[in-house]
Write an enzyme that holds these catalytic residues in place. Structure first.
Site, short mmCIF file in Angstrom:
data_model
loop_
_atom_site.label_atom_id
_atom_site.label_comp_id
_atom_site.label_asym_id
_atom_site.label_seq_id
_atom_site.Cartn_x
_atom_site.Cartn_y
_atom_site.Cartn_z
N ASP A 49 -3.23 4.63 -14.65
CA ASP A 49 -4.08 5.48 -13.81
C ASP A 49 -5.34 5.83 -14.59
O ASP A 49 -5.26 6.33 -15.71
CB ASP A 49 -3.29 6.74 -13.44
CG ASP A 49 -4.13 7.73 -12.64
OD1 ASP A 49 -5.13 7.30 -12.04
OD2 ASP A 49 -3.77 8.93 -12.63
N ASN A 51 -7.97 7.79 -13.16
CA ASN A 51 -8.71 8.97 -12.69
C ASN A 51 -7.83 10.21 -12.47
O ASN A 51 -8.26 11.16 -11.81
CB ASN A 51 -9.47 8.63 -11.40
CG ASN A 51 -8.53 8.22 -10.28
OD1 ASN A 51 -7.31 8.09 -10.51
ND2 ASN A 51 -9.05 8.04 -9.09
N ASP A 53 -5.22 10.82 -10.64
CA ASP A 53 -4.57 11.16 -9.37
C ASP A 53 -3.08 10.76 -9.35
O ASP A 53 -2.41 10.88 -8.33
CB ASP A 53 -5.31 10.53 -8.17
CG ASP A 53 -5.23 9.01 -8.17
OD1 ASP A 53 -4.68 8.44 -9.14
OD2 ASP A 53 -5.70 8.39 -7.20
N ASP A 57 -4.41 2.18 -10.94
CA ASP A 57 -5.56 1.66 -10.19
C ASP A 57 -6.21 0.50 -10.92
O ASP A 57 -5.84 0.16 -12.04
CB ASP A 57 -6.56 2.79 -9.91
CG ASP A 57 -6.83 3.61 -11.16
OD1 ASP A 57 -7.08 3.01 -12.21
OD2 ASP A 57 -6.78 4.87 -11.09
N ASP A 230 4.26 -13.99 -0.75
CA ASP A 230 5.38 -13.14 -0.38
C ASP A 230 6.22 -13.79 0.73
O ASP A 230 5.67 -14.24 1.74
CB ASP A 230 4.81 -11.80 0.13
CG ASP A 230 5.86 -10.71 0.23
OD1 ASP A 230 6.43 -10.35 -0.81
OD2 ASP A 230 6.11 -10.24 1.36
N GLU A 284 7.41 -16.96 -3.12
CA GLU A 284 8.66 -16.20 -3.25
C GLU A 284 9.61 -16.81 -2.24
O GLU A 284 9.51 -16.58 -1.05
CB GLU A 284 8.42 -14.71 -2.94
CG GLU A 284 9.61 -13.88 -3.31
CD GLU A 284 9.73 -12.60 -2.50
OE1 GLU A 284 10.46 -11.70 -2.92
OE2 GLU A 284 9.12 -12.50 -1.42
O1 ISL Z 1 14.02 -6.54 -2.79
C1 ISL Z 1 14.85 -7.03 -2.09
C2 ISL Z 1 16.21 -6.50 -2.05
O2 ISL Z 1 16.34 -5.51 -3.00
C3 ISL Z 1 14.58 -8.25 -1.33
O3 ISL Z 1 15.34 -8.40 -0.22
C4 ISL Z 1 13.11 -8.31 -1.01
O4 ISL Z 1 12.84 -7.52 0.09
C5 ISL Z 1 12.74 -9.73 -0.75
O5 ISL Z 1 12.91 -10.43 -1.95
C6 ISL Z 1 11.32 -9.86 -0.27
O6 ISL Z 1 10.44 -9.26 -1.17
C7 ISL Z 1 9.09 -9.25 -0.92
O7 ISL Z 1 8.74 -8.88 0.39
C8 ISL Z 1 9.04 -7.54 0.77
C9 ISL Z 1 8.61 -6.50 -0.26
O8 ISL Z 1 9.22 -5.27 0.03
C10 ISL Z 1 8.95 -6.92 -1.66
O9 ISL Z 1 8.47 -5.98 -2.59
C11 ISL Z 1 8.40 -8.28 -1.87
O10 ISL Z 1 8.55 -8.74 -3.19
C12 ISL Z 1 8.33 -7.32 2.07
O11 ISL Z 1 6.98 -7.65 1.94
CA CA Z 2 -5.67 6.50 -9.98
#
Ligand code: ISL
Ligand code: CA
Length: 661
Positions: A49, A51, A53, A57, A230, A284
């Site tokens: 951080d 600043n 808060d 960041d 993701d 992922e």
């Molecule tokens: O973290 C999980 C269980 O503890 C997983 O099911 C996770 O949600 C999954 O791997 C997908 O993760 C990704 O997409 C999610 C997000 O919450 C996670 O942080 C991200 O890494 C939704 O966007």
């Molecule tokens: Ca901050």
């Protein structure tokens, strides 16, 4: 006798994602910068951080770039930094072209990127496009009326039953409850695989795909070096959204992944976007099996460079339930990876991230006695196994799980929703739920980075958004940077060893003793080079006879100060890790060299990174003398860059690098 070097030129046009037909292979692999990179994940909310808060960041990250450079990482992966109402800490994006206001401004992002480049590192960002926030303009429009032009950006369905008030099918959300949310405005339900505030985008709509490619280009044109994608296997939904069978409901990730058009969309994305830039991608790969992996990452598939496979990191859980695991099980996973993924499918290696508990708490021993040794042992493993290594922030310090007590100590939506669904309904006792959560919670990894021994571990001068682990006085970066014996300095040495040792990147893998319950012993080999890694994954001393009576001659690194060489019987302390080099029969007796002196017979593999001479393009030459390599470099300069001769300052830098000066 093999020397490999990367010769850089200013303003080069070498596209590393499109190897030239004549590109040399190493052990069958096409060399790429992202295969040789060590990646470090920053979770911006918890990093630093600037600043007061209480929220990490972008200027905070910029202020710590020297720390990361010093550690030796090549690439930083930034978890989402976009405008978001933070229902899921930024994985719910409201505006893909704006920076989250808590994190700073676009100017702060540009400064971060410039700082990264200045230090010859790279920056990849999180691409979260399976879903948006319900506050994204597309969804705000979409929910207004059935005939809104954004309606088909998402999945809307009528409810079932005579009253139309039952969810359209039996899909569950990853964050508990149904994946359908009723919306009174149009009396229909929308689909959300994750939180209610994370509606899923409809990738079957070409307009959605075009929007995504556009926003990707927006960031790539700024100069980012790629994406971590993701839950990318979830983008193509099953045709007609039929109910899941009871079998499918046991593994929802698998059921949702790998939809009918997934490969088609990834190839389209690659064609339209990635193929035009020299960038890396890592997906992922929730729900993708190892057998299916080559279809996503194969050289000839033109989809992604690599994916995260969860078999190893989730070895300690069954669904959401914590469970014990054994070393032979873990070894079997890595052996399977080596078997299934050939030279055309690159792998990743990681055991932690922002969704998993802390590395040393899960895979080592976080007691006072063994925390340091076991954390170093795991870093040794992560940096000597096959695949691009990903390190999660704080693991280089051996940060541990947090001593959570009540549900009020948690911030994560997954933990809170689970509590409502399981404890408040009486399905699970509170004690059992909390006990499990202490091991599994994602918040373990999300407590702030521990920078120094001052209040709040130096993370913030204000009140941190999530409590700092009380052990920050003993475990913090300031102490560890100074302490030569620290986990940080050991990790730094391991990264340096990996960088200097292409065999650890491209070499073949062999597990010497798969069934041994406490010793993980494996080799990485390539040509005459052979590296032996021996890890005592236990709190007991072990006298270990190396299979085959092998007598390693050179100890390259160890976490506990051993000097044992020239013996096939090792006396390993609890959690001891060692990396040896030994010559294969053909090269017995030859010296191990980090550099190639002109004419030196038997000199060992050498890689010079572009950044060693401060430039960007990568060209590979092999030879066992300086003359041979310079001749190839001159040829490259002439053919690919139209230079009559290599500019003197570059030639000098390259020669110095060859000689390791
Ligand atoms: O973290 C999980 C269980 O503890 C997983 O099911 C996770 O949600 C999954 O791997 C997908 O993760 C990704 O997409 C999610 C997000 O919450 C996670 O942080 C991200 O890494 C939704 O966007
Ligand atoms: Ca901050």
């Amino acid at each position: 006798m093999l020397a490999v070097m990367a010769l850089p030129f200013v303003g080069s046009v070498c596209a590393q994602d499109m190897p030239k037909p004549e590109a040399k292979r190493i052990n069958g692999y096409t060399p790429m910068w992202w295969k040789e990179a060590v990646v470090y994940q920053v979770y911006p909310r918890s990093f630093k951080d600037s600043n007061g808060d209480g929220i990490g960041d972008l200027p905070g990250i910029t202020s710590k770039l020297d720390y990361l450079k010093e550690l030796g990482v090549d690439v930083i992966w930034l978890s989402p930094h976009y405008d978001s109402p933070n229902a899921d800490n930024g994985y719910d994006i409201r505006d893909y072209r704006k920076v989250m206001k808590e994190f700073g401004t676009m100017a702060d992002f540009d400064a971060l990127l410039a700082g990264v480049k200045q230090r010859h590192m790279k920056l990849i960002i999180d691409l979260v496009v399976n879903h948006t926030s319900d506050e994204h303009q597309w969804f705000v429009e979409s929910r207004k009326s059935k005939d809104n032009s954004y309606r088909e950006y998402y999945f809307w369905r009528d409810g079932k039953g005579p009253e139309g008030n039952q969810q359209p099918n039996n899909y569950p959300s990853f964050f508990s409850g149904s994946a359908w949310q009723y919306d009174p405005a149009t009396k229909q339900y929308y689909l959300h695989y994750f939180a209610v505030k994370q509606p899923d985008l409809n990738w079957d709509n070409p307009k959605v795909r075009a929007e995504v490619y556009d926003l990707m280009k927006f960031w790539l044109d700024k100069g980012v070096d790629g994406f971590r994608m993701d839950v990318i296997p979830l983008i193509s939904k099953p045709a007609g959204l039929p109910d899941l069978t009871s079998e499918q409901l046991k593994d929802v990730g698998k059921a949702y992944a790998n939809g009918p058009h997934m490969h088609e969309y990834l190839q389209e994305m690659n064609r339209n976007v990635m193929s035009k830039y020299d960038v890396m991608t890592v997906g992922e790969a929730l729900g993708i099996s190892l057998e299916e992996t080559p279809l996503m990452v194969g050289d000839d598939r033109h989809e992604l460079n690599m994916i995260f496979n969860f078999d190893a990191v989730r070895i300690n859980r069954d669904g959401r339930q914590w469970k014990s695991w054994t070393l032979p099980e873990l070894k079997a996973i890595y052996a399977r990876h080596a078997r299934e993924l050939d030279v055309h499918s690159w792998d990743t290696v990681f055991l932690s991230n922002h969704d998993n508990p802390r590395l040393v708490s899960s895979f080592g021993d976080d007691s006072t006695q063994y925390r340091v040794a076991s954390a170093k042992l795991i870093e040794t493993m992560l940096l000597t196994l096959r695949g691009t290594t990903f390190i999660y922030q704080g693991d280089e310090l051996g940060m541990t799980n947090y001593p959570f007590k009540g549900i009020g100590d948690y911030d994560d939506i997954e933990a809170k929703n689970g509590y409502k669904a399981d404890v408040e309904t009486g399905k699970v006792s509170e004690a059992a739920y909390l006990d499990n959560l202490r091991h599994m919670s994602r918040d373990n990894a999300r407590t702030p980075m521990q920078w120094d021994g001052s209040a709040n571990g130096g993370f913030t001068t204000g009140k941190p958004w999530l409590t700092v682990n009380p052990n920050y006085k003993e475990i913090n970066a300031a102490e560890e940077v100074e302490d030569k014996q620290s986990i940080y300095n050991y990790t730094k040495a391991m990264i340096a060893l990996r960088h200097a040792t292409p065999v650890l990147v491209y070499g073949s893998y062999e597990d010497l003793d798969p069934m041994n319950p406490s010793i993980f012993a494996y080799t990485r080999s390539l040509g005459i080079d052979r590296y032996l890694v021996v890890l005592n994954f236990s709190g007991n001393p072990v006298t270990y006879k190396i299979p085959g009576g092998l007598k390693p001659t050179k100890l390259l690194i160890t976490n506990l100060g051993s000097k044992e060489v020239d013996t096939s019987t090792l006396h390993l302390k609890p959690w001891e890790a060692r990396v040896y080099w030994y010559p294969s029969a053909a090269s017995a007796g030859m010296p191990r060299g980090g550099s190639i002196a002109p004419g030196e017979e038997g000199a060992m593999t050498k890689v010079l990174k572009c950044r060693d001479v401060g430039m960007d393009c990568s060209f590979e030459a092999r030879g066992n003398s300086e003359e041979e390599i310079m001749a190839q470099a001159a040829e490259h300069a002439r053919k690919d860059h139209g230079m009559e001769k290599i500019p003197t300052e570059i030639a000098t830098a390259v020669k110095a690098a060859i000689r390791d000066e």
